[in-house]
Write an enzyme that holds these catalytic residues in place. Structure first.
Site, PDB file in Angstrom:
ATOM      1  N   LYS A  56       0.816  -1.219   0.000  1.00 31.62           N
ATOM      2  CA  LYS A  56       0.000   0.000   0.000  1.00 31.62           C
ATOM      3  C   LYS A  56       0.851   1.271   0.000  1.00 31.62           C
ATOM      4  CE  LYS A  56      -2.560   0.625   3.678  1.00 31.62           C
ATOM      5  NZ  LYS A  56      -1.955   1.820   4.325  1.00 31.62           N
ATOM      6  N   ARG A 132     -10.944   2.783   9.233  1.00 34.88           N
ATOM      7  CA  ARG A 132     -10.516   1.440   9.616  1.00 34.88           C
ATOM      8  C   ARG A 132     -11.659   0.550  10.060  1.00 34.88           C
ATOM      9  NH1 ARG A 132      -5.158   1.697  13.481  1.00 34.88           N
ATOM     10  NH2 ARG A 132      -3.605   1.996  11.835  1.00 34.88           N
ATOM     11  N   ARG A 167      11.120  -9.633   6.731  1.00 36.53           N
ATOM     12  CA  ARG A 167      11.638  -8.255   6.811  1.00 36.53           C
ATOM     13  C   ARG A 167      12.679  -8.111   7.909  1.00 36.53           C
ATOM     14  NH1 ARG A 167       6.191  -4.587   6.362  1.00 36.53           N
ATOM     15  NH2 ARG A 167       5.946  -5.374   8.469  1.00 36.53           N
ATOM     16  N   ARG A 196      11.647  -6.731  13.678  1.00 35.53           N
ATOM     17  CA  ARG A 196      10.692  -6.084  14.576  1.00 35.53           C
ATOM     18  C   ARG A 196       9.980  -7.131  15.415  1.00 35.53           C
ATOM     19  NH1 ARG A 196       6.835  -1.970  11.396  1.00 35.53           N
ATOM     20  NH2 ARG A 196       5.418  -3.008  12.844  1.00 35.53           N
ATOM     21  N   ARG A 207      -2.777  -9.968  13.409  1.00 31.92           N
ATOM     22  CA  ARG A 207      -3.035  -8.674  12.780  1.00 31.92           C
ATOM     23  C   ARG A 207      -3.875  -8.832  11.518  1.00 31.92           C
ATOM     24  NH1 ARG A 207       2.976  -6.881  12.209  1.00 31.92           N
ATOM     25  NH2 ARG A 207       2.189  -5.188  10.915  1.00 31.92           N
TER      26      ARG A 207
END
Length: 252
Positions: A56, A132, A167, A196, A207
């Site tokens: 995005k 959201r 990542r 992370r 999530r």
């Protein structure tokens, strides 16, 4: 100062993500929001939604460059409203200072104030990841904010998990790598990369569950202007599809 403000906004954003789980409970789907037809020459008014690692951010930059729209995220708008000490900014800061989630009516006030500014009126706007929840979508419609196009970047969950779990961040330069798709060439850099804490497979899946529950309900408010785009393609290919979708909606 600005550092404290950024910390408060990050704290709000984290709380907002946590609140999504509660908002994800089954709810009555909102009626489709009415949208004003736009002439092809009218500034574009776009909402874009996509899961973590859907690409995005990349598409937002491309849309901004192609159409000259003002790119808006909730965090950026909150920072600006608080820094400018607008009426809604002052209200938002009170909740943030108290460690509370900023209520939808205040967030909607921040968004509406920003969209009423001259640059958004003359250049158009791109709402990034907002609304959201169905409640925010309803409140946005009640505030008279309408869009020309609602873009949804659709990427299979297994691809999203792979993108996120791989990542890594270089703590020295801040550059983000991916251990499968774009690993560092330098062994020294590779040795110091960090992951992370919320980029684990378990946390990503949670999530994604929250995201899907909320976005499925939000999409019910924009059925007449929604375009689902296959995000599991090269960025340029995704951008080409998005460009065609936006132009078709503006010409409708």
């Amino acid at each position: 100062g600005r550092r404290r403000l950024n910390k408060l906004v990050r704290k709000y954003e984290a709380a907002a993500r946590a609140a999504e789980e509660a908002a994800a409970a089954p709810a009555e789907t909102a009626a489709p929001a009415e949208t004003a037809a736009a002439a092809p020459s009218s500034p574009a008014r776009i909402i874009i939604a996509g899961a973590p690692a859907s690409g995005k951010g990349t598409q937002c930059e491309m849309i901004k460059a192609k159409y000259g729209v003002v790119h808006l995220s909730t965090g950026d708008m909150l920072r600006a409203a608080v820094a400018d000490q607008t009426e809604v900014g002052v209200k938002a800061k009170e909740f943030m200072d108290a460690g509370k989630l900023v209520p939808d009516e205040v967030i909607i006030g921040v968004v509406k104030d920003r969209l009423d500014q001259e640059d958004c009126k003359s250049c158009g706007w791109l709402l990034d990841g907002f609304p959201r929840t169905p409640g925010q979508a309803d409140a946005l419609a009640e505030a008279g904010v309408t869009a020309d196009c609602f873009l949804f970047l659709d990427v299979p969950d297994e691809i999203l998990v792979e993108r996120v779990v791989g990542r890594r961040t270089d703590p020295v330069t801040g550059k983000i790598y991916h251990m499968t798709f774009s690993p560092p060439d330098d062994e020294e850099v590779a040795a110091r990369l960090e992951q992370r804490s919320d980029d684990t497979e378990e946390k990503v899946k949670v999530r994604l569950e929250q995201f899907h529950a909320n976005v499925d309900a939000v999409k019910g408010s924009y059925t007449d202007i929604m375009v689902t785009v296959n995000g599991n393609q090269k960025p340029d290919e995704v951008a080409s599809v998005i460009g065609g979708a936006i132009e078709a909606k503006l010409a409708a």
